[in-house]
Design an enzyme around this catalytic site. Structure first.
Site, short mmCIF file in Angstrom:
data_model
loop_
_atom_site.label_atom_id
_atom_site.label_comp_id
_atom_site.label_asym_id
_atom_site.label_seq_id
_atom_site.Cartn_x
_atom_site.Cartn_y
_atom_site.Cartn_z
N HIS A 56 -27.22 17.09 1.95
CA HIS A 56 -26.05 18.46 2.50
C HIS A 56 -24.85 18.06 1.09
CE1 HIS A 56 -23.39 16.48 5.32
NE2 HIS A 56 -22.98 17.48 4.30
N ASP A 63 -31.35 14.08 5.33
CA ASP A 63 -30.07 14.30 4.78
C ASP A 63 -29.63 13.26 4.13
OD1 ASP A 63 -27.95 15.48 4.03
OD2 ASP A 63 -26.78 15.49 5.76
N GLN A 96 -14.82 15.88 7.86
CA GLN A 96 -15.32 16.75 6.39
C GLN A 96 -14.16 16.22 5.44
OE1 GLN A 96 -15.36 18.59 9.58
NE2 GLN A 96 -17.49 19.15 8.52
N GLY A 97 -15.58 15.96 4.35
CA GLY A 97 -15.27 15.21 3.49
C GLY A 97 -15.61 13.50 3.27
N ASP A 98 -16.20 13.39 4.72
CA ASP A 98 -16.77 11.41 4.21
C ASP A 98 -18.55 11.76 4.84
OD1 ASP A 98 -14.38 10.71 5.36
OD2 ASP A 98 -14.75 11.25 7.18
N SER A 99 -18.80 13.24 4.40
CA SER A 99 -20.45 13.60 4.42
C SER A 99 -21.56 12.57 3.25
CB SER A 99 -20.79 15.02 4.42
OG SER A 99 -20.37 15.28 5.44
N1 ARG Z 1 -20.74 17.52 7.23
C1 ARG Z 1 -19.63 16.61 7.43
C2 ARG Z 1 -19.37 16.41 5.40
O1 ARG Z 1 -19.62 17.21 5.05
C3 ARG Z 1 -19.27 15.34 7.42
C4 ARG Z 1 -19.11 16.34 9.14
C5 ARG Z 1 -18.73 14.58 9.78
N2 ARG Z 1 -18.50 15.56 11.61
C6 ARG Z 1 -18.14 14.78 12.57
N3 ARG Z 1 -17.87 15.18 13.31
N4 ARG Z 1 -18.60 12.95 12.61
O2 ARG Z 1 -17.64 15.95 4.62
#
Ligand code: ARG
Length: 268
Positions: free
Chosen positions: A82, A127, A214-217
């Site tokens: 993603h 993913d 967000q940003g760790d993905s």
């Molecule tokens: N989708 C997020 C990203 O793109 C990562 C989210 C992780 N969330 C969590 N609750 N562990 O950075």
């Protein structure tokens, strides 16, 4: 959750409005760095983490679209599907490696040449993605687990993502420890949105407080193997909010895809 709601949640293109709850959206690369905590309590700020030491996780990579990644080979980064928009030649991504401080003059920056998004990726499960770099980076790579034996225990997560829901991206790499959450428990948390064969959950169910955000993905979730070496078991993927009680982080189950990833890397 209905299938359409699930699809909404997993859609990268939706923008910030859909971000609030269940979200896969990477952190905006342009987001401001959070101010340093003044007298911050250790362990309260990835969410609930602490700064990583320079060189502690030499395989960690920051990607310019606002995601994390890990060096799979010296010229290939493993990240989340993603985080990328498709497969093919792509010179638009910059990988930053070798530093905890993204603004360090010692940062190694290399452009992408190609992207391979997991075949069949449709926003649910699968993913993972590979990014080929213009040149190899002379740093240690992170081994991926080839079977499910390490899909348990305590895991380390790391990234430059937000330290709280809605928070900004970080200049300095942070790390945290999150315990494995078993499949029945994660199914209770997320219902059929969670795909056990393709995803693995981690977090503190009772209290929350520690999580990726967000940003760790795209960044790795990893632990020590029997020989004491780091082995990657997950790829940061999604969660409902960040660090909420009863809502663990959901990670790509690397053991389910290690063969696919290896074959894809050979052909990249
Ligand atoms: N989708 C997020 C990203 O793109 C990562 C989210 C992780 N969330 C969590 N609750 N562990 O950075």
């Amino acid at each position: 959750m209905t299938r359409s709601a699930r699809f909404l949640k997993r859609s990268v293109a939706l923008g910030a409005i859909a971000l609030a709850a269940l979200s896969l959206q990477p952190g905006a690369a342009s987001a401001a760095t959070e101010p340093a905590p003044s007298g911050g309590t250790p362990g309260t700020r990835v969410v609930g983490g602490v700064p990583a030491a320079q060189g502690e996780f030499p395989f960690m990579v920051r990607l310019s679209m606002g995601c994390g990644g890990a060096l799979y080979r010296q010229d290939i980064v493993l990240t989340a599907a993603h985080c990328v928009s498709g497969s093919g030649n792509n010179t638009s991504i910059t990988a930053t490696a070798g530093v905890v401080d993204l603004q360090s003059s010692g940062a190694i920056k290399v452009k992408s040449t190609k992207v391979l998004q997991a075949p069949g990726y449709d926003g649910n499960g699968k993913d993972w993605a590979l990014i080929k770099l213009a040149r190899p980076i002379n740093l240690p790579t992170l081994r991926t687990t080839t079977d499910g034996r390490y899909d348990q225990g305590d895991f380390t997560v790391a990234g430059w993502g937000a330290t709280r829901e809605g928070g900004g991206q970080q200049r300095y790499l942070r790390k945290a420890t999150v315990p494995f959450v078993d499949t029945p428990t994660c199914q209770q948390a997320y219902g059929s949105t969670y795909i056990p064969g393709e995803e693995i959950c981690a977090g503190i169910m009772s209290t929350g407080g520690v999580d990726t955000c967000q940003g760790d993905s795209g960044g790795p979730m990893f632990r020590k193997d029997d020989a004491g070496a780091w082995v990657q078991v997950g790829i940061t993927s999604w969660g409902e909010g960040c660090a909420r009680p009863g809502k663990p982080g959901v990670y790509t189950r690397v053991s389910a895809f290690s063969q696919d990833i290896a074959e894809a890397a050979d052909q990249l």
